[in-house]
Motif scaffolding. Structure first.
Motif, PDB file in Angstrom:
ATOM      1  N   PRO A   1     -35.201  61.860 -79.793  1.00  0.00           N
ATOM      2  CA  PRO A   1     -35.042  63.278 -80.121  1.00  0.00           C
ATOM      3  C   PRO A   1     -36.041  64.186 -79.414  1.00  0.00           C
ATOM      4  O   PRO A   1     -35.694  65.310 -79.032  1.00  0.00           O
ATOM      5  N   SER A   2     -37.279  63.714 -79.225  1.00  0.00           N
ATOM      6  CA  SER A   2     -38.271  64.539 -78.529  1.00  0.00           C
ATOM      7  C   SER A   2     -37.869  64.753 -77.079  1.00  0.00           C
ATOM      8  O   SER A   2     -38.096  65.826 -76.508  1.00  0.00           O
ATOM      9  N   HIS A   3     -37.275  63.726 -76.444  1.00  0.00           N
ATOM     10  CA  HIS A   3     -36.757  63.906 -75.084  1.00  0.00           C
ATOM     11  C   HIS A   3     -35.593  64.891 -75.081  1.00  0.00           C
ATOM     12  O   HIS A   3     -35.493  65.743 -74.202  1.00  0.00           O
TER      13      HIS A   3
ATOM     14  N   ILE B   1     -31.364  55.190 -68.929  1.00  0.00           N
ATOM     15  CA  ILE B   1     -30.203  55.694 -68.199  1.00  0.00           C
ATOM     16  C   ILE B   1     -29.411  54.475 -67.754  1.00  0.00           C
ATOM     17  O   ILE B   1     -29.919  53.617 -67.037  1.00  0.00           O
ATOM     18  N   PHE B   2     -28.172  54.374 -68.213  1.00  0.00           N
ATOM     19  CA  PHE B   2     -27.351  53.200 -67.972  1.00  0.00           C
ATOM     20  C   PHE B   2     -26.177  53.569 -67.067  1.00  0.00           C
ATOM     21  O   PHE B   2     -25.453  54.526 -67.347  1.00  0.00           O
ATOM     22  N   LYS B   3     -25.993  52.808 -65.999  1.00  0.00           N
ATOM     23  CA  LYS B   3     -24.899  53.054 -65.070  1.00  0.00           C
ATOM     24  C   LYS B   3     -23.651  52.336 -65.555  1.00  0.00           C
ATOM     25  O   LYS B   3     -23.662  51.127 -65.808  1.00  0.00           O
ATOM     26  N   ARG B   4     -22.582  53.088 -65.717  1.00  0.00           N
ATOM     27  CA  ARG B   4     -21.335  52.519 -66.234  1.00  0.00           C
ATOM     28  C   ARG B   4     -20.379  52.107 -65.135  1.00  0.00           C
ATOM     29  O   ARG B   4     -19.426  51.388 -65.386  1.00  0.00           O
TER      30      ARG B   4
ATOM     31  N   LEU C   1     -26.854  58.403 -70.832  1.00  0.00           N
ATOM     32  CA  LEU C   1     -28.252  58.760 -71.064  1.00  0.00           C
ATOM     33  C   LEU C   1     -28.548  58.663 -72.549  1.00  0.00           C
ATOM     34  O   LEU C   1     -27.916  59.342 -73.355  1.00  0.00           O
ATOM     35  N   ARG C   2     -29.498  57.797 -72.925  1.00  0.00           N
ATOM     36  CA  ARG C   2     -29.912  57.657 -74.318  1.00  0.00           C
ATOM     37  C   ARG C   2     -31.395  57.955 -74.404  1.00  0.00           C
ATOM     38  O   ARG C   2     -32.210  57.280 -73.764  1.00  0.00           O
TER      39      ARG C   2
END
Length: 578
Positions: A248-250, A230-233, A244-245
């Motif tokens: 696929p399972s997530h 999770i990256f804060k922009r 949020l990256r």
């Protein structure tokens, strides 16, 4: 016909279109004429998009940006209602010296007022579908020859073909060089053409997935894990943005959670409780504060605005009354009301109108509230389930034959997300496994006449197998669909897997109203036959929206083979009773 007469016809067509539009837009139409107006306009728009690409190609092929000033003046003098003599005077003369425009793209932008990005897209699409132009001005073959042949097919929407060409062109650097790259390009074209011809409603999604697969490549898990998080922009317009990256399972669990929150029939998606949940962490008054004992200290005794003091322009619906373009289905919120139709606020009203259902909220905001409730609300074993607390149940369908061949796409979630072999193995180790028989006799899941409604096990199996609504192109996921008896129970039908289908509420009612027919074929999933006015070819169809591209191609090929067998009289099928 010479080019002058063709240009005269084109000018006449523009005048006739404008004249017809003026009449049809100012005259009371019958419903039938309105529908015919829309149909003809759509066909005109398709032809116009094809003409625009040919015009862009002609500009570059002829070097029209090098025309001298006298040539542009002759075109301007001819205008949009020219005579044949005026058109003859516009043949034009190109020069080698300095001209107004540097390129065809510059001419389209500066003279025709076409946005620069649109002009560039048209030229790229012309390269792909009509032909390329080399440095000497000679025409070469189109970059996408198979797609170019489809572009000339009058039965296929050229706008969709052009969009596909742009999508494939964006992946050109990811295809690789040499023979391997050319082979990948041919495969992409062949699959794209198959989707365009089979089911245009789902073609765009599957083609996007194909290109995404090419661009992502086969990255190792270690490289993927380095990029997740999770990256804060930062803060923009008063809001904090995060990216949020996930694997696929997530994503499968997130999609399952969203499906719960989007479904008003579940505890997690209860609209009124979600509304109260938002009030708890935004500070906006909620229904719980009507009770003095549950009101926070800062709100007690204060000048708290009630419903009668609320500015209607500050309501969520008034803020953005239109349906959000990212919604999965335009009928997702059928009970939403137009804020312009809301009654005016009146201070002398004794009994305020009951609040409208909390359906006008955008799905994105609704999902965030469910997630925040999941993060912020204290939950104990003996407490009432809170909004957002939906157990995200993910079904994983594994193809045994593909797994034996060690294929990469043998495991797919019920929402159509393919899992890597490692993620599938992890799911087998950590998940609660339900033995679902999707092929064969299916006897463990058949109930016959012992009960009217499908059991939970049957529902789980059907939703895992079909993944969504059966209607071609419908994007309603399985969690929002209803189990449908194909054999009416009241007429002796069985509550068995072979006698069941999955339909969203709209298409469930539509099937029972006879708007389309469901076809049962032994050994195959139910297929759909649209009415003749929607499908003159009368092809058996399957909804591939929730399938991976490879699954969709296999399903379309299967439907085509069954259609051929049915028309030849070599296939026994049964129409489900409406």
């Amino acid at each position: 016909m010479d080019t002058a007469q063709a240009l005269k016809d084109l000018a006449t067509a523009a005048q006739l279109t404008a004249s017809a539009t003026a009449v049809l837009s100012q005259t009371d139409l019958t419903a039938g004429h309105a529908a015919y107006f829309a149909l003809l306009t759509e066909h005109l728009g398709q032809q116009q998009s094809r003409t625009q690409l040919h015009a862009a190609h002609a500009l570059r092929r002829t070097g029209a940006h090098k025309l001298d000033q006298a040539s542009f003046q002759a075109i301007t003098d001819a205008g949009t209602n020219p005579t044949l003599e005026q058109i003859e005077a516009t043949h034009g003369h190109t020069i080698a010296g300095r001209t107004h425009f540097k390129s065809a793209r510059g001419l389209m932008h500066d003279w025709l007022d076409i946005p620069r990005s649109t002009a560039g897209d048209r030229l790229v699409q012309a390269d792909c579908l009509i032909g390329r132009i080399d440095e000497a001005g000679q025409q070469l073959d189109p970059w996408l020859p198979e797609l170019a042949a489809t572009f000339t097919d009058p039965t296929v929407d050229p706008r969709l073909v052009a969009a596909t060409a742009s999508k494939l062109h964006s992946a050109r650097k990811d295809l690789g060089e040499g023979k391997a790259g050319r082979d990948k390009l041919r495969q992409l074209q062949a699959k794209s053409v198959a989707f365009l011809n089979a089911e245009p409603k789902s073609a765009r999604k599957h083609i996007n997935d194909l290109v995404a697969e090419v661009k992502s490549g086969k990255r190792p898990l270690k490289a993927l894990l380095e990029c997740i998080g999770i990256f804060k922009r930062g803060t923009r317009q008063g809001l904090v943005e995060y990216v949020l990256r996930v694997l696929p399972s997530h994503a499968a669990f997130i999609e399952a959670f969203f499906a719960k929150v989007d479904n008003p029939a579940t505890v997690a998606g209860n609209r009124e409780r979600l509304k109260d949940a938002e009030a708890h962490f935004t500070g906006e008054p909620g229904s719980d504060w009507d009770d003095e004992e549950t009101m926070p200290d800062w709100a007690k005794g204060g000048n708290r605005s009630g419903p009668d003091d609320e500015d209607p322009d500050d309501s969520p619906a008034a803020d953005d009354p239109d349906e959000d373009p990212g919604s999965d289905d335009p009928d997702d919120d059928p009970d939403s009301e137009d804020p312009d139709d809301a009654p005016a606020d009146s201070s002398d009203s004794q009994t305020p109108e009951p609040a409208a259902p909390w359906e006008e909220m955008k799905p994105e905001r609704r999902r965030l509230i469910g997630l925040m409730a999941l993060l912020m609300t204290n939950r104990t074993t003996d407490s009432q389930p809170e909004p957002g607390f939906g157990s995200a149940q993910v079904s994983i369908v594994m193809n045994w034959e593909k797994m034996q061949r060690q294929a990469q796409d043998f495991a797919v979630t019920s929402s159509g997300i393919p899992l890597s072999p490692g993620e599938a193995r992890a799911a087998l180790c950590t998940a609660g496994i339900y033995p679902l028989v999707l092929n064969g006799a299916s006897l463990p899941l058949d109930l016959g006449r012992t009960q009217r409604l499908f059991s939970k096990a049957q529902g789980r199996a059907i939703r895992a197998a079909y993944r969504g609504c059966s209607y071609p192109g419908c994007s309603m996921p399985a969690e929002r669909c209803e189990l449908d008896h194909l054999d009416p129970w009241e007429k002796g039908g069985l509550t068995d897997i072979a006698s069941a289908d999955l339909n969203c509420p709209i298409h469930h009612i539509g099937r029972h109203c006879g708007l389309f027919r469901t076809v049962k074929i032994a050994g195959h999933r139910p297929l759909v036959l649209l009415s003749t006015e929607l499908d003159p070819e009368q092809k058996l169809r399957v909804n591939t929206y929730f399938m991976t591209p490879n699954e969709a191609l296999d399903a379309e090929a299967m439907a085509q083979q069954l259609t051929i067998g049915w028309r030849a009289g070599a296939l026994a099928l049964e129409f489900a009773e409406a």
